[in-house]
Design a protein around this motif. Structure first.
Motif, PDB file in Angstrom:
ATOM      1  N   TRP A  10       0.836  -1.192   0.000  1.00  0.00           N
ATOM      2  CA  TRP A  10       0.000   0.000   0.000  1.00  0.00           C
ATOM      3  C   TRP A  10       0.873   1.246   0.000  1.00  0.00           C
ATOM      4  CZ3 TRP A  10      -4.859  -0.815  -1.111  1.00  0.00           C
ATOM      5  CH2 TRP A  10      -5.435  -2.039  -0.788  1.00  0.00           C
ATOM      6  N   ASP A  11       0.386   2.273  -0.695  1.00  0.00           N
ATOM      7  CA  ASP A  11       1.090   3.552  -0.732  1.00  0.00           C
ATOM      8  C   ASP A  11       0.889   4.244   0.613  1.00  0.00           C
ATOM      9  OD1 ASP A  11       2.199   5.967  -1.250  1.00  0.00           O
ATOM     10  OD2 ASP A  11       1.108   6.356  -3.112  1.00  0.00           O
ATOM     11  N   GLU A  12       1.957   4.349   1.408  1.00  0.00           N
ATOM     12  CA  GLU A  12       1.851   4.926   2.740  1.00  0.00           C
ATOM     13  C   GLU A  12       2.126   6.422   2.757  1.00  0.00           C
ATOM     14  OE1 GLU A  12       4.425   2.721   5.248  1.00  0.00           O
ATOM     15  OE2 GLU A  12       3.198   0.901   5.191  1.00  0.00           O
ATOM     16  N   ARG A  13       2.295   7.014   1.576  1.00  0.00           N
ATOM     17  CA  ARG A  13       2.540   8.452   1.528  1.00  0.00           C
ATOM     18  C   ARG A  13       1.298   9.219   1.966  1.00  0.00           C
ATOM     19  NH1 ARG A  13       4.261   9.531  -4.515  1.00  0.00           N
ATOM     20  NH2 ARG A  13       2.378   8.238  -4.769  1.00  0.00           N
ATOM     21  N   LYS A  14       1.505  10.401   2.508  1.00  0.00           N
ATOM     22  CA  LYS A  14       0.398  11.254   2.905  1.00  0.00           C
ATOM     23  C   LYS A  14      -0.336  11.750   1.662  1.00  0.00           C
ATOM     24  CE  LYS A  14       1.167  11.106   7.323  1.00  0.00           C
ATOM     25  NZ  LYS A  14       0.202  10.426   8.229  1.00  0.00           N
ATOM     26  N   THR A  15      -1.638  11.931   1.822  1.00  0.00           N
ATOM     27  CA  THR A  15      -2.483  12.360   0.704  1.00  0.00           C
ATOM     28  C   THR A  15      -2.740  13.858   0.783  1.00  0.00           C
ATOM     29  OG1 THR A  15      -3.562  10.208   0.577  1.00  0.00           O
ATOM     30  CG2 THR A  15      -4.715  12.063  -0.434  1.00  0.00           C
ATOM     31  N   VAL A  16      -2.484  14.550  -0.326  1.00  0.00           N
ATOM     32  CA  VAL A  16      -2.734  15.986  -0.420  1.00  0.00           C
ATOM     33  C   VAL A  16      -3.789  16.219  -1.499  1.00  0.00           C
ATOM     34  CG1 VAL A  16      -1.757  18.251  -0.941  1.00  0.00           C
ATOM     35  CG2 VAL A  16      -0.388  16.553   0.317  1.00  0.00           C
ATOM     36  N   LEU A  17      -4.851  16.917  -1.136  1.00  0.00           N
ATOM     37  CA  LEU A  17      -5.889  17.285  -2.101  1.00  0.00           C
ATOM     38  C   LEU A  17      -5.632  18.715  -2.559  1.00  0.00           C
ATOM     39  CD1 LEU A  17      -8.615  16.830  -3.575  1.00  0.00           C
ATOM     40  CD2 LEU A  17      -9.756  17.675  -1.495  1.00  0.00           C
ATOM     41  N   ILE A  18      -5.504  18.902  -3.865  1.00  0.00           N
ATOM     42  CA  ILE A  18      -5.282  20.224  -4.438  1.00  0.00           C
ATOM     43  C   ILE A  18      -6.582  20.683  -5.083  1.00  0.00           C
ATOM     44  CG2 ILE A  18      -3.931  21.578  -6.080  1.00  0.00           C
ATOM     45  CD1 ILE A  18      -1.749  19.411  -5.872  1.00  0.00           C
ATOM     46  N   VAL A  19      -7.043  21.861  -4.694  1.00  0.00           N
ATOM     47  CA  VAL A  19      -8.311  22.387  -5.197  1.00  0.00           C
ATOM     48  C   VAL A  19      -8.029  23.709  -5.914  1.00  0.00           C
ATOM     49  CG1 VAL A  19     -10.680  23.025  -4.634  1.00  0.00           C
ATOM     50  CG2 VAL A  19      -9.461  21.341  -3.199  1.00  0.00           C
ATOM     51  N   ASP A  20      -8.276  23.731  -7.225  1.00  0.00           N
ATOM     52  CA  ASP A  20      -8.047  24.939  -8.035  1.00  0.00           C
ATOM     53  C   ASP A  20      -8.885  24.816  -9.297  1.00  0.00           C
ATOM     54  OD1 ASP A  20      -6.780  26.976  -9.790  1.00  0.00           O
ATOM     55  OD2 ASP A  20      -5.314  27.088  -8.151  1.00  0.00           O
ATOM     56  N   GLU A  36       6.664  13.269  -3.681  1.00  0.00           N
ATOM     57  CA  GLU A  36       6.747  13.004  -2.242  1.00  0.00           C
ATOM     58  C   GLU A  36       5.411  12.614  -1.615  1.00  0.00           C
ATOM     59  OE1 GLU A  36       8.409  15.279   1.803  1.00  0.00           O
ATOM     60  OE2 GLU A  36       8.588  16.212  -0.168  1.00  0.00           O
ATOM     61  N   PHE A  37       4.318  13.085  -2.240  1.00  0.00           N
ATOM     62  CA  PHE A  37       2.998  12.861  -1.652  1.00  0.00           C
ATOM     63  C   PHE A  37       2.057  12.217  -2.673  1.00  0.00           C
ATOM     64  CE2 PHE A  37       4.854  16.751   0.185  1.00  0.00           C
ATOM     65  CZ  PHE A  37       4.973  16.339   1.508  1.00  0.00           C
ATOM     66  N   ARG A  38       1.033  11.563  -2.160  1.00  0.00           N
ATOM     67  CA  ARG A  38      -0.034  11.071  -3.018  1.00  0.00           C
ATOM     68  C   ARG A  38      -0.976  12.241  -3.274  1.00  0.00           C
ATOM     69  NH1 ARG A  38      -2.803   5.837  -0.799  1.00  0.00           N
ATOM     70  NH2 ARG A  38      -2.920   7.204   1.013  1.00  0.00           N
ATOM     71  N   ILE A 122       9.508  26.232  -1.079  1.00  0.00           N
ATOM     72  CA  ILE A 122       8.736  26.793   0.036  1.00  0.00           C
ATOM     73  C   ILE A 122       7.435  26.034   0.222  1.00  0.00           C
ATOM     74  CG2 ILE A 122       7.445  28.819   0.804  1.00  0.00           C
ATOM     75  CD1 ILE A 122       9.648  30.540  -0.354  1.00  0.00           C
ATOM     76  N   LEU A 123       6.740  25.727  -0.885  1.00  0.00           N
ATOM     77  CA  LEU A 123       5.478  24.993  -0.781  1.00  0.00           C
ATOM     78  C   LEU A 123       5.702  23.612  -0.178  1.00  0.00           C
ATOM     79  CD1 LEU A 123       2.451  24.829  -1.311  1.00  0.00           C
ATOM     80  CD2 LEU A 123       2.977  23.911  -3.589  1.00  0.00           C
ATOM     81  N   GLN A 124       6.737  22.921  -0.663  1.00  0.00           N
ATOM     82  CA  GLN A 124       7.032  21.597  -0.125  1.00  0.00           C
ATOM     83  C   GLN A 124       7.339  21.659   1.374  1.00  0.00           C
ATOM     84  OE1 GLN A 124      10.243  20.639  -2.723  1.00  0.00           O
ATOM     85  NE2 GLN A 124       8.956  19.577  -4.245  1.00  0.00           N
ATOM     86  N   ALA A 125       8.107  22.660   1.775  1.00  0.00           N
ATOM     87  CA  ALA A 125       8.451  22.804   3.191  1.00  0.00           C
ATOM     88  C   ALA A 125       7.216  23.094   4.030  1.00  0.00           C
ATOM     89  CB  ALA A 125       9.480  23.910   3.368  1.00  0.00           C
ATOM     90  N   ARG A 126       6.331  23.953   3.535  1.00  0.00           N
ATOM     91  CA  ARG A 126       5.100  24.284   4.279  1.00  0.00           C
ATOM     92  C   ARG A 126       4.224  23.033   4.427  1.00  0.00           C
ATOM     93  NH1 ARG A 126       3.652  29.856   3.750  1.00  0.00           N
ATOM     94  NH2 ARG A 126       5.572  31.071   4.047  1.00  0.00           N
ATOM     95  N   VAL A 127       4.100  22.291   3.356  1.00  0.00           N
ATOM     96  CA  VAL A 127       3.260  21.086   3.396  1.00  0.00           C
ATOM     97  C   VAL A 127       3.834  20.081   4.385  1.00  0.00           C
ATOM     98  CG1 VAL A 127       2.462  19.082   2.079  1.00  0.00           C
ATOM     99  CG2 VAL A 127       2.305  21.382   1.085  1.00  0.00           C
ATOM    100  N   ARG A 128       5.158  19.851   4.311  1.00  0.00           N
ATOM    101  CA  ARG A 128       5.784  18.918   5.247  1.00  0.00           C
ATOM    102  C   ARG A 128       5.567  19.363   6.695  1.00  0.00           C
ATOM    103  NH1 ARG A 128      10.612  19.828   2.202  1.00  0.00           N
ATOM    104  NH2 ARG A 128      10.694  18.443   0.371  1.00  0.00           N
ATOM    105  N   THR A 129       5.752  20.648   6.960  1.00  0.00           N
ATOM    106  CA  THR A 129       5.618  21.172   8.318  1.00  0.00           C
ATOM    107  C   THR A 129       4.220  20.931   8.873  1.00  0.00           C
ATOM    108  OG1 THR A 129       7.290  22.879   7.980  1.00  0.00           O
ATOM    109  CG2 THR A 129       5.680  23.260   9.739  1.00  0.00           C
ATOM    110  N   HIS A 130       3.201  21.234   8.072  1.00  0.00           N
ATOM    111  CA  HIS A 130       1.825  21.113   8.586  1.00  0.00           C
ATOM    112  C   HIS A 130       1.375  19.660   8.670  1.00  0.00           C
ATOM    113  CE1 HIS A 130       1.017  25.317   9.109  1.00  0.00           C
ATOM    114  NE2 HIS A 130       1.528  25.580   7.906  1.00  0.00           N
TER     115      HIS A 130
END
Length: 383
Positions: A10-20, A36-38, A122-130
């Motif tokens: 199974w893909d254990e990466r965190k899931t990010v939903l992008i809405v635009d 890095e993310f699903r 910067i976006l990658q760092a913000r996402v990782r941090t949160h």
């Protein structure tokens, strides 16, 4: 099916939903985060709200502010209003850069605010941090839930141990009197039935809240604990007691009350002298005081001719008045070593004869309304 799933991984990466609402933005953001993310995408606010209800539930949402029909602010409000999505961290991604826009978004519950054009690092760092902050919050929340369950479990365990210990102590007193444990069960059940009936009575509703009912019911088995101080020759005498013997027998009420009163004082004194002393839980003291009142006052009579103090009317604590009904009814309706059981008709007549003399008239009237229930309790816990 991808190769990982086909291989049973199974893909254990965190899931990010992008809405635009802009396809190009979805493509760019997906490329920045996809390694890095699903990544899941939605091109409108309405579709985003449907997407968060589907597996895999996103661990974080990148949300554009300026979208037609349903903007990012409206989407965030809807997410925060739903118990299933309110804890998903949301980062606003927008070309709006005014301070008031950022303040408004953060006030709605966004965890961060990233302006376009996007800088990948910067976006990658913000996402990782949160995501890391969310993981820490989830661990803490799960730990708190565990601790709450553990506290509740231990409280239930302590209450069970206390109930078993107190009933064992009460049973020892009853055994000395050749009574069975069923006397304790019956009198406790009689009191519970009386309190349930009286809880809606205008004279008693304020005194018989659920917590007080529980305290009285749990304390009831200790009503005759003072009999441990009565000599066997008197306690177990098969015939009628002499006046002198009866005077000694009557002291069991005060003996029990004094023992429980001493227990209260010992607890308070011990806690006051401890270096790590904390306030004694009011519930524990309330229980002991209720038991003390029952032990002391269950032989008081409404007209003031009872013992040990000759209290009259409402001066007799309510727990003692309730116990008087239960104890006398059980004594009349059951066989004792000094008498046979009386027939229900005679028991009723004797109880009615005590209305306003032995018993609080209001409690006796409640008993009469519950007579069939009392008979059922007596049968259920028959010796």
């Amino acid at each position: 099916m991808n190769e990982q799933a086909a291989a049973g991984h199974w893909d254990e990466r965190k899931t990010v939903l992008i809405v635009d609402d802009t396809k190009e933005n979805l493509t760019v953001l997906s490329a920045v985060l996809g390694a890095e993310f699903r990544v899941r995408v939605a091109n409108s606010g309405e579709r985003a709200l449907k997407a968060v209800q589907m597996e895999p539930v996103p661990d974080l949402i990148l949300l554009d502010v300026m979208m037609p029909e349903m903007d990012g602010y409206a989407v965030l409000k809807a997410l925060r209003a739903d118990v299933l999505t309110r804890d998903i961290p949301v980062i606003f991604v927008t070309a709006m850069s005014a301070d008031e826009d950022e303040e408004f978004g953060l006030a709605l519950g966004a965890v961060d605010y990233v302006t376009k054009p996007i800088r990948a690092a910067i976006l990658q760092a913000r996402v990782r941090t949160h995501l890391e902050l969310k993981r820490a919050r989830d661990v803490l929340a799960n730990h708190n839930v565990y601790l709450e369950h553990e506290v509740q479990r231990r409280m239930r365990e302590n209450e069970l141990i206390k109930a078993i210990s107190l009933n064992a102590l009460a049973a020892l007193a009853e055994k000395r009197d050749n009574e069975t444990g069923n006397h304790l069960h019956r009198t406790q059940a009689y009191i519970e039935a009386l309190m349930q009936r009286l809880a809606s009575h205008p004279d008693f509703c304020s005194q018989l809240d659920p917590l007080t009912q529980e305290l009285i019911a749990k304390a009831a088995p200790l009503h005759d604990i003072g009999k441990v101080g009565i000599p066997d020759a008197i306690l177990l005498k098969p015939g009628r007691l002499t006046p002198a013997e009866f005077e000694i027998m009557k002291t069991h009420s005060q003996i029990g009350a004094d023992a429980l009163g001493d227990a209260i004082q010992r607890v308070l004194s011990r806690e006051a002298t401890r270096a790590d002393a904390q306030e004694v839980p009011s519930r524990s003291l309330a229980f002991l005081e209720t038991a003390r009142q029952i032990a002391r006052c269950h032989h008081e009579r409404w007209d003031g001719t009872g013992y040990p103090e000759g209290l009259k009317g409402d001066a007799i604590p309510l727990p003692g008045r309730l116990m008087a009904i239960a104890d006398v009814y059980d004594a009349l309706s059951c066989k004792r070593h000094y008498k046979e059981a009386f027939a229900p008709e005679r028991v009723r007549a004797l109880m009615v004869d005590g209305r306003g003399t032995h018993f609080d008239p209001r409690l006796l009237d409640a008993f009469l309304q519950l007579e069939d229930e009392f008979l059922a309790i007596a049968e259920h816990y028959r010796d």
